[in-house]
Design a protein around this motif. Structure first.
Motif, PDB file in Angstrom:
ATOM      1  N   LYS A 159     -58.181  -2.132 -31.022  1.00 13.96           N
ATOM      2  CA  LYS A 159     -57.398  -3.129 -30.264  1.00 13.96           C
ATOM      3  C   LYS A 159     -57.867  -3.164 -28.814  1.00 13.96           C
ATOM      4  N   GLU A 160     -58.073  -4.363 -28.312  1.00 11.08           N
ATOM      5  CA  GLU A 160     -58.493  -4.550 -26.924  1.00 11.08           C
ATOM      6  C   GLU A 160     -57.855  -5.838 -26.431  1.00 11.08           C
ATOM      7  N   GLY A 161     -56.729  -5.702 -25.743  1.00 12.06           N
ATOM      8  CA  GLY A 161     -56.001  -6.882 -25.292  1.00 12.06           C
ATOM      9  C   GLY A 161     -55.420  -7.638 -26.468  1.00 12.06           C
ATOM     10  N   ASP A 162     -55.721  -8.934 -26.540  1.00  9.63           N
ATOM     11  CA  ASP A 162     -55.222  -9.772 -27.629  1.00  9.63           C
ATOM     12  C   ASP A 162     -56.241  -9.888 -28.761  1.00  9.63           C
ATOM     13  N   GLU A 163     -57.215  -8.982 -28.768  1.00  7.16           N
ATOM     14  CA  GLU A 163     -58.256  -9.026 -29.784  1.00  7.16           C
ATOM     15  C   GLU A 163     -58.443  -7.651 -30.425  1.00  7.16           C
ATOM     16  N   TYR A 164     -59.112  -7.683 -31.572  1.00  5.89           N
ATOM     17  CA  TYR A 164     -59.571  -6.458 -32.206  1.00  5.89           C
ATOM     18  C   TYR A 164     -61.101  -6.511 -32.252  1.00  5.89           C
ATOM     19  N   ILE A 165     -61.741  -5.362 -32.029  1.00  2.23           N
ATOM     20  CA  ILE A 165     -63.193  -5.260 -32.088  1.00  2.23           C
ATOM     21  C   ILE A 165     -63.557  -4.531 -33.376  1.00  2.23           C
ATOM     22  N   GLU A 211     -69.363 -14.142 -33.510  1.00  2.00           N
ATOM     23  CA  GLU A 211     -70.460 -13.473 -32.807  1.00  2.00           C
ATOM     24  C   GLU A 211     -70.584 -12.023 -33.272  1.00  2.00           C
ATOM     25  N   ASN A 212     -71.821 -11.548 -33.420  1.00  2.00           N
ATOM     26  CA  ASN A 212     -72.133 -10.170 -33.838  1.00  2.00           C
ATOM     27  C   ASN A 212     -71.762  -9.894 -35.296  1.00  2.00           C
ATOM     28  N   PHE A 213     -71.591 -10.945 -36.070  1.00  2.00           N
ATOM     29  CA  PHE A 213     -71.284 -10.846 -37.506  1.00  2.00           C
ATOM     30  C   PHE A 213     -72.521 -11.336 -38.254  1.00  2.00           C
ATOM     31  N   HIS A 214     -73.220 -10.422 -38.946  1.00  2.00           N
ATOM     32  CA  HIS A 214     -74.515 -10.767 -39.516  1.00  2.00           C
ATOM     33  C   HIS A 214     -74.661 -10.296 -40.964  1.00  2.00           C
ATOM     34  N   VAL A 215     -75.476 -11.043 -41.711  1.00  2.95           N
ATOM     35  CA  VAL A 215     -75.912 -10.588 -43.032  1.00  2.95           C
ATOM     36  C   VAL A 215     -77.069  -9.625 -42.807  1.00  2.95           C
ATOM     37  N   GLU A 216     -76.938  -8.412 -43.303  1.00  5.23           N
ATOM     38  CA  GLU A 216     -77.971  -7.394 -43.090  1.00  5.23           C
ATOM     39  C   GLU A 216     -79.020  -7.384 -44.196  1.00  5.23           C
ATOM     40  N   ARG A 217     -78.586  -7.589 -45.429  1.00  7.49           N
ATOM     41  CA  ARG A 217     -79.521  -7.520 -46.545  1.00  7.49           C
ATOM     42  C   ARG A 217     -78.911  -8.235 -47.753  1.00  7.49           C
ATOM     43  N   VAL A 218     -79.724  -8.969 -48.485  1.00  5.19           N
ATOM     44  CA  VAL A 218     -79.280  -9.582 -49.740  1.00  5.19           C
ATOM     45  C   VAL A 218     -79.813  -8.736 -50.887  1.00  5.19           C
ATOM     46  N   ASN A 219     -78.929  -8.344 -51.786  1.00  2.00           N
ATOM     47  CA  ASN A 219     -79.312  -7.471 -52.901  1.00  2.00           C
ATOM     48  C   ASN A 219     -79.987  -8.256 -54.024  1.00  2.00           C
ATOM     49  N   GLU A 220     -80.951  -7.625 -54.664  1.00  2.00           N
ATOM     50  CA  GLU A 220     -81.493  -8.137 -55.925  1.00  2.00           C
ATOM     51  C   GLU A 220     -80.857  -7.320 -57.042  1.00  2.00           C
ATOM     52  N   LEU A 221     -79.958  -7.933 -57.787  1.00  2.00           N
ATOM     53  CA  LEU A 221     -79.210  -7.237 -58.831  1.00  2.00           C
ATOM     54  C   LEU A 221     -79.798  -7.519 -60.203  1.00  2.00           C
ATOM     55  N   MET A 222     -79.364  -6.749 -61.188  1.00  2.23           N
ATOM     56  CA  MET A 222     -79.834  -6.966 -62.549  1.00  2.23           C
ATOM     57  C   MET A 222     -79.287  -8.273 -63.124  1.00  2.23           C
ATOM     58  N   GLY A 223     -78.228  -8.766 -62.531  1.00  2.00           N
ATOM     59  CA  GLY A 223     -77.649 -10.047 -62.922  1.00  2.00           C
ATOM     60  C   GLY A 223     -77.405 -10.888 -61.675  1.00  2.00           C
ATOM     61  N   PHE A 224     -76.389 -11.782 -61.753  1.00  2.00           N
ATOM     62  CA  PHE A 224     -76.047 -12.635 -60.612  1.00  2.00           C
ATOM     63  C   PHE A 224     -77.292 -13.380 -60.105  1.00  2.00           C
ATOM     64  N   ASP A 225     -77.984 -14.051 -61.013  1.00  2.00           N
ATOM     65  CA  ASP A 225     -79.275 -14.646 -60.689  1.00  2.00           C
ATOM     66  C   ASP A 225     -79.220 -15.634 -59.529  1.00  2.00           C
ATOM     67  N   ASN A 226     -78.120 -16.374 -59.392  1.00  2.23           N
ATOM     68  CA  ASN A 226     -78.048 -17.330 -58.277  1.00  2.23           C
ATOM     69  C   ASN A 226     -76.773 -17.146 -57.462  1.00  2.23           C
ATOM     70  N   LEU A 232     -73.246  -6.526 -45.013  1.00  4.14           N
ATOM     71  CA  LEU A 232     -72.829  -7.181 -43.772  1.00  4.14           C
ATOM     72  C   LEU A 232     -72.818  -6.159 -42.640  1.00  4.14           C
ATOM     73  N   ASP A 233     -73.176  -6.605 -41.468  1.00  5.60           N
ATOM     74  CA  ASP A 233     -73.162  -5.770 -40.274  1.00  5.60           C
ATOM     75  C   ASP A 233     -72.149  -6.355 -39.287  1.00  5.60           C
ATOM     76  N   LEU A 234     -71.156  -5.550 -38.923  1.00  2.00           N
ATOM     77  CA  LEU A 234     -70.151  -5.963 -37.946  1.00  2.00           C
ATOM     78  C   LEU A 234     -70.354  -5.100 -36.711  1.00  2.00           C
ATOM     79  N   ASP A 235     -71.054  -5.641 -35.741  1.00  2.00           N
ATOM     80  CA  ASP A 235     -71.456  -4.882 -34.561  1.00  2.00           C
ATOM     81  C   ASP A 235     -70.710  -5.394 -33.331  1.00  2.00           C
TER      82      ASP A 235
END
Length: 528
Positions: A159-165, A211-226, A232-235
């Motif tokens: 918590k930082e003021g009216d926000e959360y980090i 801001e500072n919310f990023h996709v870090e890596r997309v997995n290649e799974l045995m299924g879920f072809d599409n 996710l990286d929350l920095d």
């Protein structure tokens, strides 16, 4: 007999998409519409898989048709007349042709948490858009070091003021990238008492563009072809305090109240895939000639098809029975956990059988059954593994069925001289008999009698209390004394005596009626 002429006709009549007797008119109409939609969608859905394009447009189309708002009140743009059953109908049909159904599970769960725990302002802002498919939701819980043990997450919200980090890493998150809003579970307290009470977690609604919310890596799974599944990286992601669901520390409660609905939805997903696997297996076997006849003519193959029918029907009944209980306002924890576990495991078996009986064609990617196998294995792991479901069934089952599972009271029949059940423990209160005079010999004799009827089992303290008419304090005193004299062996749990049995020395000291017994057919000259 099911043969090459009748089998396709049966399937084409749609007998498997039976409208169950308790469905209302809106649910029946939804089933017809969703089935037509899935049939029309088949070609395009396969194109998306081959091109590995996320089927987000299909999710949005489901929203336009009102199918993402089946549990949302009308005031928020929903169509609640089809209810929880409607959610399952949509997922059964959509999932038989597209993995979009898997993302719909996540999206609907976000809606549920928002509906139950969101502020009025958040509900008014987000629910209508989510019900229409204008906003797509993702659920962000799992972390690199935390899977099913969600209470142990390490992502923090300061918590930082009216926000959360927010700071931390998340992984195995489905729908990343195409989703617009992310429901993120984070730790808001490390106080031991808060952790003990599971009041240390909160859920935040994070926009894709934060801001500072990023996709870090997309997995290649045995299924879920599409289907995107990613880290996710929350920095240092800043989230306004009013984007929290409920108050601080209510995240665990929000997650757990949603979990049962999530499991219901996950139970519906395999149903459509099972039906398609059966369709392709029958289609293939009725047209594949080997040794002068269709492979479907072989009795062993017919038995397998029968197994597939039985598994599908059983899975479907379990799912829609649980959904009906939801619609009645109940919280069917055991029924949902059983359906989730049963459907995932049996669906995987159906997919395996369909592949096996399609032979070499079954393992090519030109038929969808091989993808069912790969996705089916993922379905046993997420959301929540089938092993966890068995623990839920065990724990809640013992509580829910405590009355039906009362332990049997067993005695030696006076005439037959064999152990028989004469009633059940837990029906007589021992408190009224607290003043009864009970000695060590009485306890030892009771334990010895238990040996005669349950020779391999300890006796529970509650059974002893009921047999002897004795209170806890006196029973503990007598059992401890018998233990010190090596006349009894005790089992303690968390320091408290729970079970007891007589030792060999104790059985001799009890001097009960003869332990020996032989059936009439035994020649006693052979005994010694």
């Amino acid at each position: 007999m099911l043969n090459s002429d009748t089998a396709p006709a049966l399937l084409n009549r749609g007998c498997l998409m039976e409208k169950l007797p308790w469905w209302n008119d809106a649910q029946r109409a939804l089933a017809d519409e969703a089935e037509r939609f899935a049939d029309e969608l088949t070609l395009h859905a396969q194109e998306l898989v081959w091109r590995r394009k996320y089927p987000v447009e299909l999710i949005k189309e489901a929203g336009k048709r009102g199918w993402l708002g089946t549990i949302i009140p009308e005031e928020y743009g929903g169509s609640p007349e089809t209810g929880f059953t409607g959610s399952c109908i949509v997922l059964e049909e959509l999932s038989r042709v597209s993995l979009a159904g898997m993302h719909c599970v996540v999206h609907l769960c976000d809606e549920y948490m928002l509906l139950k725990h969101g502020s009025d302002a958040l509900k008014e802002e987000l629910l209508p858009k989510m019900a229409r498919g204008d906003l797509i939701g993702a659920l962000v819980v799992t972390e690199p070091y935390v899977g099913n043990d969600a209470a142990a997450i390490e992502t923090v919200a300061r918590k930082e003021g009216d926000e959360y980090i927010l700071e931390g890493k998340k992984r195995f998150i489905s729908g990343v990238g195409v989703s617009d809003v992310y429901f993120v579970l984070a730790r808001t307290s490390d106080e031991p008492e808060a952790v003990r009470r599971h009041n240390h977690l909160s859920i935040f609604v994070v926009e894709r563009e934060a801001e500072n919310f990023h996709v870090e890596r997309v997995n290649e799974l045995m299924g879920f072809d599409n289907i995107y599944n990613a880290y996710l990286d929350l920095d240092g992601v800043r989230v306004p305090a009013d984007r929290m669901l409920g108050g601080e520390g209510e995240g665990w409660r929000a997650l757990m109240t949603m979990a049962n609905y999530e499991r219901l939805l996950a139970s519906a997903v395999p149903l459509g895939c099972m039906r398609e696997a059966l369709r392709y297996a029958v289609f293939h076997m009725s047209r594949r000639i080997q040794f002068g006849q269709p492979t479907l003519a072989l009795p062993t193959n017919q038995f397998k098809v029968a197994d597939m029918f039985m598994r599908y029907h059983a899975a479907r009944l379990m799912t829609y029975h649980a959904a009906y209980l939801f619609d009645l306002g109940k919280e069917p924890i055991i029924e949902v956990a059983a359906a989730r576990c049963f459907n995932a495991d049996l669906a995987f078996k159906v997919f395996e059988d369909a592949t096996q009986y399609m032979g070499g064609d079954g393992v090519t990617r030109f038929y969808p059954v091989e993808a069912f196998v790969r996705n089916g294995k993922i379905g046993q792991l997420a959301p929540t593994t089938t092993d966890i479901m068995k623990l839920v069934i065990f724990r809640f089952g013992l509580r829910a069925w405590a009355e039906a599972l009362r332990p049997p009271r067993r005695k030696v029949h006076e005439e037959l001289k064999v152990p028989v059940t004469v009633g059940y423990y837990g029906t007589v209160s021992s408190e009224a008999a607290e003043e009864r005079s009970v000695a060590e010999d009485d306890v030892l004799r009771t334990l010895a009698e238990n040996y005669k009827v349950n020779p391999g089992l300890y006796m529970h303290r509650n059974d002893l209390k009921e047999e002897l008419g004795i209170g806890d304090e006196k029973l503990d005193e007598l059992l401890t004394t018998l233990e010190s004299k090596r006349l009894a062996t005790l089992y303690r749990r968390k320091g408290k005596i729970e079970l007891a049995r007589a030792t060999f020395k104790g059985l001799k000291a009890a001097k009960v009626e003869e332990y020996r017994w032989f059936p009439e057919w035994v020649d006693m000259n052979d005994m010694f």
